[in-house]
Design an enzyme around this catalytic site. Structure first.
Site, PDB file in Angstrom:
ATOM      1  N   SER A  61       6.738 -87.310  67.119  1.00  0.00           N
ATOM      2  CA  SER A  61       7.275 -88.424  67.914  1.00  0.00           C
ATOM      3  C   SER A  61       6.462 -88.752  69.162  1.00  0.00           C
ATOM      4  O   SER A  61       6.675 -89.800  69.770  1.00  0.00           O
ATOM      5  CB  SER A  61       8.707 -88.121  68.340  1.00  0.00           C
ATOM      6  OG  SER A  61       9.581 -88.461  67.295  1.00  0.00           O
ATOM      7  N   LYS A  64       4.847 -91.995  69.228  1.00  0.00           N
ATOM      8  CA  LYS A  64       5.600 -93.237  69.495  1.00  0.00           C
ATOM      9  C   LYS A  64       5.123 -93.926  70.776  1.00  0.00           C
ATOM     10  O   LYS A  64       5.193 -95.144  70.889  1.00  0.00           O
ATOM     11  CB  LYS A  64       7.106 -92.939  69.559  1.00  0.00           C
ATOM     12  CG  LYS A  64       7.686 -92.565  68.186  1.00  0.00           C
ATOM     13  CD  LYS A  64       9.107 -92.046  68.281  1.00  0.00           C
ATOM     14  CE  LYS A  64       9.644 -91.678  66.887  1.00  0.00           C
ATOM     15  NZ  LYS A  64      10.888 -90.910  66.913  1.00  0.00           N
ATOM     16  N   TYR A 189       3.826 -95.400  60.140  1.00  0.00           N
ATOM     17  CA  TYR A 189       4.687 -94.511  60.923  1.00  0.00           C
ATOM     18  C   TYR A 189       4.526 -93.044  60.490  1.00  0.00           C
ATOM     19  O   TYR A 189       4.366 -92.152  61.318  1.00  0.00           O
ATOM     20  CB  TYR A 189       6.155 -94.956  60.813  1.00  0.00           C
ATOM     21  CG  TYR A 189       7.095 -93.972  61.465  1.00  0.00           C
ATOM     22  CD1 TYR A 189       7.184 -93.885  62.851  1.00  0.00           C
ATOM     23  CD2 TYR A 189       7.871 -93.098  60.694  1.00  0.00           C
ATOM     24  CE1 TYR A 189       8.020 -92.949  63.464  1.00  0.00           C
ATOM     25  CE2 TYR A 189       8.704 -92.165  61.289  1.00  0.00           C
ATOM     26  CZ  TYR A 189       8.780 -92.098  62.667  1.00  0.00           C
ATOM     27  OH  TYR A 189       9.601 -91.170  63.263  1.00  0.00           O
ATOM     28  N   TYR A 240      14.648 -87.687  73.496  1.00  0.00           N
ATOM     29  CA  TYR A 240      15.780 -87.971  72.607  1.00  0.00           C
ATOM     30  C   TYR A 240      17.080 -88.030  73.411  1.00  0.00           C
ATOM     31  O   TYR A 240      17.073 -88.489  74.548  1.00  0.00           O
ATOM     32  CB  TYR A 240      15.882 -86.920  71.484  1.00  0.00           C
ATOM     33  CG  TYR A 240      14.589 -86.582  70.794  1.00  0.00           C
ATOM     34  CD1 TYR A 240      13.777 -87.589  70.268  1.00  0.00           C
ATOM     35  CD2 TYR A 240      14.172 -85.272  70.647  1.00  0.00           C
ATOM     36  CE1 TYR A 240      12.601 -87.277  69.620  1.00  0.00           C
ATOM     37  CE2 TYR A 240      12.989 -84.957  69.990  1.00  0.00           C
ATOM     38  CZ  TYR A 240      12.213 -85.971  69.482  1.00  0.00           C
ATOM     39  OH  TYR A 240      11.052 -85.655  68.843  1.00  0.00           O
ATOM     40  N   VAL A 258       8.869 -83.242  67.095  1.00  0.00           N
ATOM     41  CA  VAL A 258       9.441 -82.087  66.393  1.00  0.00           C
ATOM     42  C   VAL A 258       8.383 -81.085  65.903  1.00  0.00           C
ATOM     43  O   VAL A 258       8.722 -80.022  65.402  1.00  0.00           O
ATOM     44  CB  VAL A 258      10.367 -82.487  65.213  1.00  0.00           C
ATOM     45  CG1 VAL A 258      11.608 -83.204  65.700  1.00  0.00           C
ATOM     46  CG2 VAL A 258       9.625 -83.305  64.173  1.00  0.00           C
TER      47      VAL A 258
HETATM   48  N1  GLN Z   1       8.439 -87.413  61.412  1.00  0.00           N
HETATM   49  C1  GLN Z   1       9.662 -87.177  62.082  1.00  0.00           C
HETATM   50  C2  GLN Z   1      10.710 -88.164  61.622  1.00  0.00           C
HETATM   51  O1  GLN Z   1      10.385 -89.297  61.394  1.00  0.00           O
HETATM   52  C3  GLN Z   1       9.324 -87.236  63.531  1.00  0.00           C
HETATM   53  C4  GLN Z   1      10.396 -87.376  64.447  1.00  0.00           C
HETATM   54  C5  GLN Z   1      10.284 -86.595  65.695  1.00  0.00           C
HETATM   55  O2  GLN Z   1       9.312 -85.963  66.113  1.00  0.00           O
HETATM   56  N2  GLN Z   1      11.408 -86.624  66.322  1.00  0.00           N
HETATM   57  O3  GLN Z   1      11.854 -87.802  61.456  1.00  0.00           O
END
Ligand code: GLN
Length: 304
Positions: A61, A64, A189, A240, A258
């Site tokens: 993430s 992003k 993505y 988050y 994550v």
């Molecule tokens: N690839 C993970 C997802 O799309 C990444 C999300 C994350 O790091 N929170 O669920």
């Protein structure tokens, strides 16, 4: 400084025991739960590191914020935020429910999956290959790391298991938020999540934002306004549905993934990259958050 980092890594490593490594893809599950590392890059060019700072992990993430920068450069702020909001959702990063129930028919912000998939769809290019190649080139530029690439096994795992992401993307297509090809947006993505780096990679990324969107060689990539937008969204939505608590405890604009990474930005001072793959229930690095809280306290880095 190096002594302090070493001490804080050893002090906080124990927290990893209470968390879990992401395991929605077998490849992610292979990470060493007790790993913890940190890399600090200051604006005047000093670098300090300790612990498992050299271990590779996927930025997940954290990507992003990179795709948001490029999407704004490609389309302008007004267009991007006509499709994606700027409000914390208070829900888990992969939550679907507010997409339909809220009065606004757009994802709450670009840091949750729905928002990030919409952002990925806005990256310009004649096909998926060119869009992702542009994104990877941009990531190389601002992390000042030419060797950056994706972990192909993790990319395959992401697309093989990302059913919630597929459903959100198709919903967004139905609502007109995604204008182009849905599968191309998803593929960009999944690939951006699979970009692999070390604590140094995300520390340099943090330094770029701490330096107001200017590279080490003095080249300005982002306007001051854009850099402000990214840093603000990191504070309000970057961790988050723990962003509020993190702001109180640590007080540094940050974005987690994550894969165990946290990219932190101390404006005008330094970028910090943390790696600790054992995650708390919200998906943030458990020991990593403790480590940043201590470092923030020790060096008075809290921006508030
Ligand atoms: N690839 C993970 C997802 O799309 C990444 C999300 C994350 O790091 N929170 O669920």
């Amino acid at each position: 400084m190096e002594e302090l980092l070493k001490e804080l890594v050893e002090k906080n490593r124990k927290f990893a025991i209470n968390g879990n490594v992401a395991n929605y893809i077998p490849e992610l599950d292979k990470a060493d739960k007790n790993a913890l590392g940190i890399y600090v890059t200051t604006l005047d060019g000093q670098e300090f590191f300790a612990g498992d700072y050299n271990t590779k992990f996927t930025i997940q993430s954290i990507s992003k914020i990179i795709s948001l920068m490029l999407a704004i450069l490609d389309n302008g702020e007004e267009y991007v935020f006509s499709k994606v909001g700027m409000e914390p959702s208070g829900d888990p990063f992969n939550s679907i429910r507010k997409l339909e129930t809220s009065s606004r028919k757009k994802p709450y912000n670009p840091m949750i999956n729905a928002g990030a998939i919409a952002v990925a769809s806005m990256i310009k290019g004649k096909n998926e290959k060119e869009r992702f190649a542009r994104l990877l080139d941009f990531a190389k530029l601002i992390t000042e790391d030419d060797s950056l690439d994706i972990n192909y096994k993790i990319y395959c795992g992401e697309s093989d298991t990302g059913f919630r992401n597929f459903s959100m993307a198709y919903f967004l297509k139905g609502e007109g938020i995604i204008e182009g090809n849905v599968n191309e947006a998803l593929s960009v993505y999944f690939k951006q999540c699979s970009i692999e780096g070390t604590a140094k990679t995300i520390s340099t990324l943090g330094k770029f934002l701490a330096n107001d969107g200017v590279l080490s060689n003095g080249e300005r990539i982002l306007s001051t306004r854009m850099a402000k937008i990214i840093k603000t969204l990191m504070v309000t939505c970057g961790m988050y549905d723990s962003s509020g608590e993190f702001a109180v405890k640590v007080g540094i604009p940050s974005k987690s993934g994550v894969g165990g990474g946290i990219c932190s930005v101390v404006p005008g001072k330094m970028g910090i990259g943390v790696y600790g793959p054992s995650l708390d229930k919200k998906g943030n690095s458990l020991a990593g958050v403790h480590l940043l809280a201590d470092l923030s306290e020790e060096l008075s880095l809290n921006i508030f």
